[in-house]
Design a protein around this motif. Structure first.
Motif, PDB file in Angstrom:
ATOM      1  N   TRP B  49       0.811  -1.331   0.024  1.00 41.70           N
ATOM      2  CA  TRP B  49      -0.019  -0.055   0.111  1.00 41.70           C
ATOM      3  C   TRP B  49       0.940   1.272   0.029  1.00 41.70           C
ATOM      4  O   TRP B  49       2.062   1.259   0.486  1.00 41.70           O
ATOM      5  CB  TRP B  49      -0.973   0.034   1.166  1.00 41.70           C
ATOM      6  N   PHE B 159       2.976  -4.614   3.172  1.00 37.93           N
ATOM      7  CA  PHE B 159       4.480  -3.633   3.068  1.00 37.93           C
ATOM      8  C   PHE B 159       3.856  -2.369   2.635  1.00 37.93           C
ATOM      9  O   PHE B 159       3.040  -2.365   1.814  1.00 37.93           O
ATOM     10  CB  PHE B 159       5.185  -4.166   2.048  1.00 37.93           C
ATOM     11  N   GLN B 160       4.208  -1.222   3.076  1.00 37.10           N
ATOM     12  CA  GLN B 160       4.064  -0.003   2.862  1.00 37.10           C
ATOM     13  C   GLN B 160       5.017   0.519   1.629  1.00 37.10           C
ATOM     14  O   GLN B 160       6.248   0.505   1.761  1.00 37.10           O
ATOM     15  CB  GLN B 160       3.978   0.979   3.872  1.00 37.10           C
ATOM     16  N   GLN B 162       7.543   3.079   0.270  1.00 39.66           N
ATOM     17  CA  GLN B 162       7.901   4.244   0.893  1.00 39.66           C
ATOM     18  C   GLN B 162       8.300   5.065  -0.444  1.00 39.66           C
ATOM     19  O   GLN B 162       8.561   4.487  -1.321  1.00 39.66           O
ATOM     20  CB  GLN B 162       9.247   4.017   1.730  1.00 39.66           C
ATOM     21  N   SER B 163       8.053   6.374  -0.241  1.00 39.56           N
ATOM     22  CA  SER B 163       8.323   7.243  -1.495  1.00 39.56           C
ATOM     23  C   SER B 163       9.840   7.264  -1.676  1.00 39.56           C
ATOM     24  O   SER B 163      10.710   7.059  -0.808  1.00 39.56           O
ATOM     25  CB  SER B 163       7.773   8.588  -0.830  1.00 39.56           C
TER      26      SER B 163
END
Lengths: 453, 232
Positions: B49, B159-160, B162-163
């Motif tokens: 996400w 999992f996120q 990340q930018s």
């Protein structure tokens, strides 16, 4: 049945279509080739329509090219060929009364294919017992040992992801172990509804009834999904009665006590309460730790107990999410080749634990920085140029650039209408200072932590 | 022969979205685990996400392309398109080796779709095939009506994404320009990063506009040209 033309046709299609088109639409089709008729079977109406609309013409042309002399017909339909027997036990003999299932009546269904749908890894041995699930496990074990007598139906209820399905499969597996030819079927209530709808559509409702009413044990998961589905409840009600009358075991799970399920008929609710309703509650800390250790043991991987405690303390909601966190730590360890330590687990689960899903805005950053330095947010937007204001302002600019996707002009606008070059200067200044001034570096990291958590 | 982009429904997986064209940055581990999942190694269900434009669709389509290249049967389903279809569209897809479901949070608006998704996750679990899910929020934060669905979304690793850092975004822009055969001078890339929102999706969109304009006008990319095109 032989397939001669289709492999050649597929080869040609490989030249015409992309891998993705082939793998998504063509390869999933099952093929039946008889004489000059090729039947392609799609898993559902959507795939069928798509293939018809987009590929039928091409396939027909290729078949025609491959077989210029003869006539080849192409048929497209929904369906599947008989599946392999792996998860299926074919019951071919006439069922006879069985001491294991007390008053089992003879059934005149000489050849019914039973798909038990059981997951062999869900057993009583792999179930971790704790205070929260003791009663449910004991009752399940009793039922597995004496099907059709004690506790019929067995009704297990409790929140999501607490182990109801595991116990249900464990009962099914044990029933099959004790009596390999027992007709045991596990299915989710949605599937029961889906099959019934199909049976009604295809006019095979009698076969549907016969199938379910001939079982030794029927295990239906999450019966709350019957709510509001009147026709399915009606059918299930009759199946339920027939099975109970013939001494078959029924095991049901639900996310709440039957009477609390809105949209479930009163007569069903009352019948569900005839046997033994048992509640499963959320596992306490020790059980959660034991569950994690059991999963690590099954995976054959070392998993320090301090890591298990760390995860178990933070994930309290349900076992499924506990498993998700465990899998994430193990997958990360596996991928990076590192061993699992407490620090490693903390890092691997950082965003999960910290719930970083909060969106960071420039306004939020300004507020956090102002609070940190005990100044007012409006100071950051003002023209004041004293050191006590400019440093926090530059830090806030740098954090805005780092934590948001806004353009520099947009950030400048949010800082009292400053030019983008001022923002750029501020960001560069902070990068320099972080190398030379430990205090600034520390402040920056602290605020990053606050904003990310 | 019909082309995918002419179809009424476009579930097209773009060939250019591969792991080679993906700058992973701080997401090396999550991207690696997704790559393994696409090849049927390691995890069977992975959920990623990030806020919109975080690169989820690129990642999912890269997984599809990799799996398809390895003769796995795959399917990429973007929620905004399938939500207008009957839920039966999901029937039988658990038989595919890899199913990628994008923007799952959009399905969470409908009880019918939530149940269908719930059922699909159960079926995928039974067949043991791989399922990749992407959404704009974590399962915890998603507005779902079915708690059963929420817990299932978090069944595998979550999992996120990340930018990326600015340097990584530069790299991603450069790679994307290379792929299109477009020369992207450093000062132009810097200008794009400095004067426009720096989300990757927006940067790529702007690059696409510039590519089209530069072809049409037969002009090289320069800062004045970029200004004239993007500020029209």
């Amino acid at each position: 049945m032989s397939t001669i033309l289709w492999p050649n046709c597929l080869q040609k299609l490989e030249q015409e279509l992309s891998d993705q088109q082939l793998n998504t639409w063509i390869r999933p089709l099952q093929v039946k080739e008889e004489d000059k008729l090729i039947t392609l079977m799609a898993p559902n109406r959507f795939v069928l329509d798509w293939v018809k609309q987009n590929f039928q013409q091409l396939i027909e042309k290729i078949l025609c090219d491959l077989n210029p002399d003869g006539e080849v017909s192409l048929a497209l339909e929904i369906g599947t060929q008989a599946r392999p027997q792996s998860a299926t036990s074919a019951i071919t003999q006439t069922a006879t009364p069985d001491p294991g299932f007390q008053t089992r009546a003879p059934v005149k269904t000489p050849s019914i294919q039973i798909e038990h749908n059981l997951n062999a890894t869900f057993t009583f041995d792999s179930f971790v017992e704790g205070k929260s699930n003791q009663l449910a496990k004991a009752a399940s074990f009793q039922v597995a040992e004496n099907p059709g007598s004690a506790y019929n139906p067995l009704f297990m209820y409790g929140g999501v992801g607490l182990g109801k399905t595991h116990l249900m499969h464990a009962i099914g597996n044990m029933l099959l172990k004790n009596k390999p030819d027992a007709k045991v079927v596990y299915l989710h209530s949605e599937r029961f509804v889906g099959q019934m709808v199909k049976a009604l559509q295809h006019n095979t409702i009698d076969a549907f009834k016969q199938y379910y009413r001939s079982l030794d044990a029927l295990l239906i998961d999450d019966i709350q999904f019957f709510a509001g589905k009147g026709r399915s409840q009606e059918e299930f009600f009759h199946t339920f009665n027939a099975l109970l009358e013939s001494g078959s075991q029924i095991i049901l799970t639900c996310d709440r006590y039957p009477k609390e399920v809105e949209g479930l008929e009163e007569r069903l609710c009352s019948r569900f309460g005839w046997g033994l309703p048992v509640c499963i509650e959320a596992p306490e800390l020790e059980t959660r730790v034991a569950i994690l250790q059991k999963k690590a043991e099954e995976a054959g991987l070392p998993f320090p107990s301090e890591v298990a405690f760390f995860i178990a303390k933070r994930i309290r909601s349900n076992i499924r999410e506990l498993e998700g966190a465990f899998r994430r730590v193990m997958a990360t360890a596996n991928f990076t080749g590192k061993s699992v330590t407490l620090d490693f687990a903390k890092e691997a689960l950082r965003d999960l634990i910290a719930l970083q899903d909060r969106i960071v805005t420039i306004e939020n950053i300004q507020k956090t920085v102002a609070e940190y330095y005990k100044i007012r947010s409006s100071d950051l937007l003002s023209n004041r140029r004293s050191r006590s204001i400019t440093r926090p302002r530059q830090l806030a600019m740098a954090l805005s650039k780092e934590l948001t996707n806004h353009s520099l002009p947009e950030i400048g606008e949010a800082f009292g209408g400053r030019d983008h070059t001022t923002i750029l200067h501020g960001c560069r200044k902070i990068t320099e200072l972080r190398d030379s001034d430990m205090k600034i570096n520390e402040d920056y990291k602290n605020m990053m932590r606050i904003l990310s958590n | 022969m019909p082309r995918f982009n002419q179809l009424p429904l476009n579930f097209e997986v773009r060939d250019v979205f591969t792991f080679d064209t993906l700058v992973t940055g701080v997401n090396t581990v999550s991207v690696g685990i997704i790559q393994q999942c696409a090849l049927a190694e390691g995890e069977k269900q992975v959920y990623i996400w990030s806020p919109p434009a975080g690169g989820k669709s690129h990642l999912l389509q890269a997984a599809c392309n990799l799996a398809a290249k390895n003769q796995r049967k795959v399917c990429y389903l973007p929620a905004d398109q399938i939500i207008h279809q009957p839920v039966q569209i999901l029937d039988g897809i658990e038989q595919l080796d890899l199913v990628c479901l994008d923007d799952v949070d959009q399905l969470a608006q409908s009880r019918l779709w939530e149940e269908a998704l719930f059922d699909l996750i159960n079926r995928m679990r039974e067949t043991g095939n791989s399922l990749l899910l992407a959404a704009a929020t974590s399962p915890d934060a998603m507005q779902v009506q079915l708690p059963d669905l929420r817990s299932r979304l978090a069944w595998g690793p979550v999992f996120q994404l990340q930018s990326l850092s600015d340097a990584e975004k530069y790299e991603a822009l450069r790679l994307r320009a290379n792929q299109r055969g477009l020369e992207l001078p450093e000062n132009v890339a810097e200008y794009l990063m400095r004067h426009y929102p720096r989300d990757l999706f927006g940067l790529f969109e702007r690059l696409e506009v510039l590519d089209t304009a530069s072809m049409a006008m037969q002009r090289k990319l320069t800062v004045p040209f970029v200004k004239s095109v993007l500020e029209k």
